[in-house]
Design a protein around this motif. Structure first.
Motif, PDB file in Angstrom:
ATOM      1  N   TYR A  43      48.520  37.759  48.141  1.00 11.55           N
ATOM      2  CA  TYR A  43      48.048  38.809  49.042  1.00 11.55           C
ATOM      3  C   TYR A  43      48.367  38.387  50.479  1.00 11.55           C
ATOM      4  CZ  TYR A  43      45.199  40.318  45.059  1.00 11.55           C
ATOM      5  OH  TYR A  43      44.768  40.742  43.826  1.00 11.55           O
ATOM      6  N   HIS A  80      44.461  40.776  55.235  1.00  9.15           N
ATOM      7  CA  HIS A  80      43.904  41.344  54.005  1.00  9.15           C
ATOM      8  C   HIS A  80      42.480  40.854  53.763  1.00  9.15           C
ATOM      9  CE1 HIS A  80      43.014  40.517  49.681  1.00  9.15           C
ATOM     10  NE2 HIS A  80      43.426  41.755  49.501  1.00  9.15           N
ATOM     11  N   ASN A  82      39.112  41.576  50.703  1.00  7.45           N
ATOM     12  CA  ASN A  82      38.721  42.186  49.431  1.00  7.45           C
ATOM     13  C   ASN A  82      37.228  42.476  49.501  1.00  7.45           C
ATOM     14  OD1 ASN A  82      37.900  42.684  46.757  1.00  7.45           O
ATOM     15  ND2 ASN A  82      39.532  41.415  45.924  1.00  7.45           N
ATOM     16  N   HIS A  87      40.810  46.392  47.919  1.00  6.65           N
ATOM     17  CA  HIS A  87      41.694  45.649  48.814  1.00  6.65           C
ATOM     18  C   HIS A  87      41.942  46.462  50.080  1.00  6.65           C
ATOM     19  CE1 HIS A  87      42.718  42.548  45.849  1.00  6.65           C
ATOM     20  NE2 HIS A  87      42.658  43.532  44.949  1.00  6.65           N
ATOM     21  N   VAL A  89      44.097  46.331  53.668  1.00  5.91           N
ATOM     22  CA  VAL A  89      45.196  45.692  54.393  1.00  5.91           C
ATOM     23  C   VAL A  89      45.210  46.243  55.807  1.00  5.91           C
ATOM     24  CG1 VAL A  89      47.694  45.359  54.498  1.00  5.91           C
ATOM     25  CG2 VAL A  89      46.521  45.372  52.271  1.00  5.91           C
ATOM     26  N   TYR A 411      54.485  39.899  50.469  1.00 12.90           N
ATOM     27  CA  TYR A 411      53.062  39.952  50.112  1.00 12.90           C
ATOM     28  C   TYR A 411      52.821  41.042  49.066  1.00 12.90           C
ATOM     29  CZ  TYR A 411      52.328  37.144  54.333  1.00 12.90           C
ATOM     30  OH  TYR A 411      52.359  36.165  55.295  1.00 12.90           O
ATOM     31  N   TYR A 412      51.856  40.783  48.197  1.00 12.78           N
ATOM     32  CA  TYR A 412      51.496  41.716  47.140  1.00 12.78           C
ATOM     33  C   TYR A 412      50.471  42.715  47.676  1.00 12.78           C
ATOM     34  CZ  TYR A 412      49.462  43.317  42.679  1.00 12.78           C
ATOM     35  OH  TYR A 412      49.002  44.076  41.637  1.00 12.78           O
ATOM     36  N   ILE A 413      50.806  44.012  47.602  1.00 12.71           N
ATOM     37  CA  ILE A 413      49.909  45.096  48.004  1.00 12.71           C
ATOM     38  C   ILE A 413      49.576  45.878  46.735  1.00 12.71           C
ATOM     39  CG2 ILE A 413      49.518  47.024  49.581  1.00 12.71           C
ATOM     40  CD1 ILE A 413      50.280  44.480  51.056  1.00 12.71           C
ATOM     41  N   SER A 417      45.110  49.989  47.309  1.00 14.13           N
ATOM     42  CA  SER A 417      44.735  49.317  48.557  1.00 14.13           C
ATOM     43  C   SER A 417      44.637  50.323  49.697  1.00 14.13           C
ATOM     44  CB  SER A 417      45.773  48.251  48.925  1.00 14.13           C
ATOM     45  OG  SER A 417      45.818  47.215  47.967  1.00 14.13           O
TER      46      SER A 417
END
Length: 536
Positions: A43, A80, A82, A87, A89, A411-413, A417
């Motif tokens: 993330y 980011h 949580n 999530h 961003v 980065y993982y989205i 989100s």
């Protein structure tokens, strides 16, 4: 082996399962999940979460744009958190916002859902909360055809000019009620444009209805307003169930919302049947031909989105305290910008003098400015741009929701989100705007002007504000007409000059803290211009 024998084997196996076996199974599932997750990049960086509650305590409720700016300085352009599995961003750069929300708009144009406000009360039908898809495209088509271009908005120039002239009259009569007059004028303009309705001076039923419904909207979009927003299955419990009072409230507020949508629409339909309907957003759409029920539904809600735009919070509120929402419940984005203009003129008299000098040279003392003068008043245009930049009306933007998993800048989205854009920082970034706290229209003039804030302040991608041209026109005319006839200065009380604070309040739409200023006619000729008869 028959079915009975198989069942006996299964039951025997279950009776031999120990607590240790269950613990080992859970650990195995957890490890498999961790291995699976490692297939995805990390993330974006952000504040470290706490066990179980994650980043719940990191959510900023007061002026979140300042916290987001701190995160940007610490973690970079993307950060980011949580929050209970959601999530969030935060984007702190124009380039990143455009790369995500413009260039990949097909997956970054959704909106979060509101179980109580959206589903039960019915706000899911308003354009700003529609999921990305065919319904949204049809709403956008309606807006584009009627107010989506400068040429389309120009049809309503007379409406804006007449109501702005009436604003001058009210301001001359009661200069100490600036904020009230600004709000009344914004409502008068928007209702005339949306439904061809001329607002009464006092106690107008449609304005009162909008005030009431938008105060309700402010409540339902406050974080934690209803437990059912966190635990959505609760919306299915019956109204008599203990703790389900929200369902009775939702039913009452649903009826108010229906009246907000249907009553002005019926006003237009009745006027059209009588052959006396003036040009308006709704009448133009209805004149396009015989409409099916679904088409008329879209017309009603498209107009309601424009109508409701004369009130404060027209988008999902994620970081707003309920107190601030209710305090600012009856103002529009346009209202906030016009109030910021009057504050800037109070604090920066040299800018005011330059603007008035341009008006005097181009217009002269014998008439009020109009839209026909816009191309000949470059300093006024720059002044309006600077007002939009200097006070960020939507400092953290309206939340976008990503509709599928994405990898951005490594980065993982994850799907679902929320994407928050720190527009406040983007318009106060010293790398983009020299001395950003200073109100300086000249930054937009000359051979190398700084970035036009209109490319930032109205949002990004396919969810950009559809009323951008109407908002610009209203602010420009209010500014130029006011400067033509009034001198705006600091109030003097008991011989002491009072300098108002630049104190933006928290909110999806941020308003300035109420302030005092002195508003006086520039001359007897200015008084005569203000008092001229005006009508449609």
């Amino acid at each position: 082996m028959g079915p009975r024998a198989i069942n006996k084997v299964i039951m025997l196996a279950l009776t031999n399962v120990t607590a240790l076996d269950l613990c080992l199974a859970c650990v195995g599932v957890y490890l498999l999940k961790q291995v699976f997750n490692k297939k995805n990049p990390p993330y974006p960086p952000g504040p470290p979460g706490r066990p179980i509650i994650g980043n719940v305590l990191d959510v900023p409720y007061i002026r979140p744009w300042l916290t987001f700016t701190d995160w940007g300085n610490k973690y970079g352009d993307i950060s980011h958190i949580n929050v209970l599995g959601r999530h969030i961003v935060v984007v702190n750069s124009v380039k990143t916002a455009m790369d995500m929300l413009d260039n990949k708009s097909t997956i970054y144009s959704d909106r979060p859902t509101l179980p109580v406000g959206g589903e039960l009360i019915g706000w899911k039908n308003v354009m700003v909360l529609l999921p990305y898809g065919d319904q949204l495209r049809r709403h956008c088509k309606n807006f584009h055809g009627v107010i989506g271009t400068r040429a389309a908005v120009a049809i309503y120039n007379q409406v804006v000019e007449v109501e702005t002239h009436r604003f001058l009259m009210r301001l001359f009569a009661k200069p100490d009620q600036l904020q009230v007059h600004v709000r009344h004028t914004a409502g008068a303009v928007i209702l005339r444009i949306s439904h061809g309705y001329e607002v009464k001076e006092n106690d107008d039923p449609f304005v009162d209805l909008a005030d009431r419904v938008m105060a309700q909207w402010s409540h339902v979009t406050a974080p934690g307003a209803f437990l059912a927003d966190v635990v959505p299955f609760l919306i299915k419990v019956p109204e008599w169930f203990p703790g389900a009072d929200f369902k009775r409230l939702a039913r009452e507020w649903h009826d108010d919302l229906e009246e907000l949508v249907c009553a002005p629409h019926k006003f237009v339909v009745d006027q059209m049947a009588a052959g006396i309907a003036p040009e308006s957003f709704t009448s133009n759409l209805l004149r396009s031909g015989s409409l099916a029920a679904e088409d008329e539904h879209i017309v009603k809600w498209s107009a309601a989105a424009l109508y409701a735009g004369a009130s404060d919070t027209v988008g999902p509120s994620l970081y707003i305290s309920n107190n601030h929402l209710l305090r600012a419940a009856h103002f529009s984005q346009t209202v906030s910008t016009i109030n910021a203009f009057f504050l800037a003129m109070t604090l920066f008299p040299d800018v005011q003098k330059k603007a008035q000098a341009e008006i005097d040279a181009v217009i002269g003392p014998d008439r009020l400015p109009s839209f026909a003068d816009q191309d000949y008043l470059p300093y006024i245009g720059a002044l309006v741009k600077e007002t939009l930049r200097w006070h960020s009306v939507i400092p953290t933007g309206f939340a976008h929701c990503v509709s599928q998993d994405d990898i951005h800048d490594g980065y993982y989205i994850p799907k679902g989100s929320l994407i928050m854009t720190n527009i406040w920082f983007m318009m106060n970034d010293p790398k983009r705007y020299a001395n950003p706290s200073q109100f300086n229209p000249e930054r937009f003039l000359g051979k190398e002007p700084e970035t036009d804030p209109r490319t930032i302040c109205f949002g990004f991608g396919r969810r950009i504000c559809p009323g951008i041209h109407l908002a610009e026109a209203s602010v420009w005319l209010s500014a130029v007409m006011s400067l033509a006839v009034f001198d705006i200065s600091k109030v003097v009380e008991n011989g002491i000059e009072i300098t108002p604070e630049v104190d933006p309040l928290s909110g999806t739409i941020s308003h300035l803290k109420p302030f005092k200023c002195s508003i006086e006619p520039r001359s007897s000729r200015a008084v005569a211009l203000i008092e001229q008869d005006v009508d449609y």
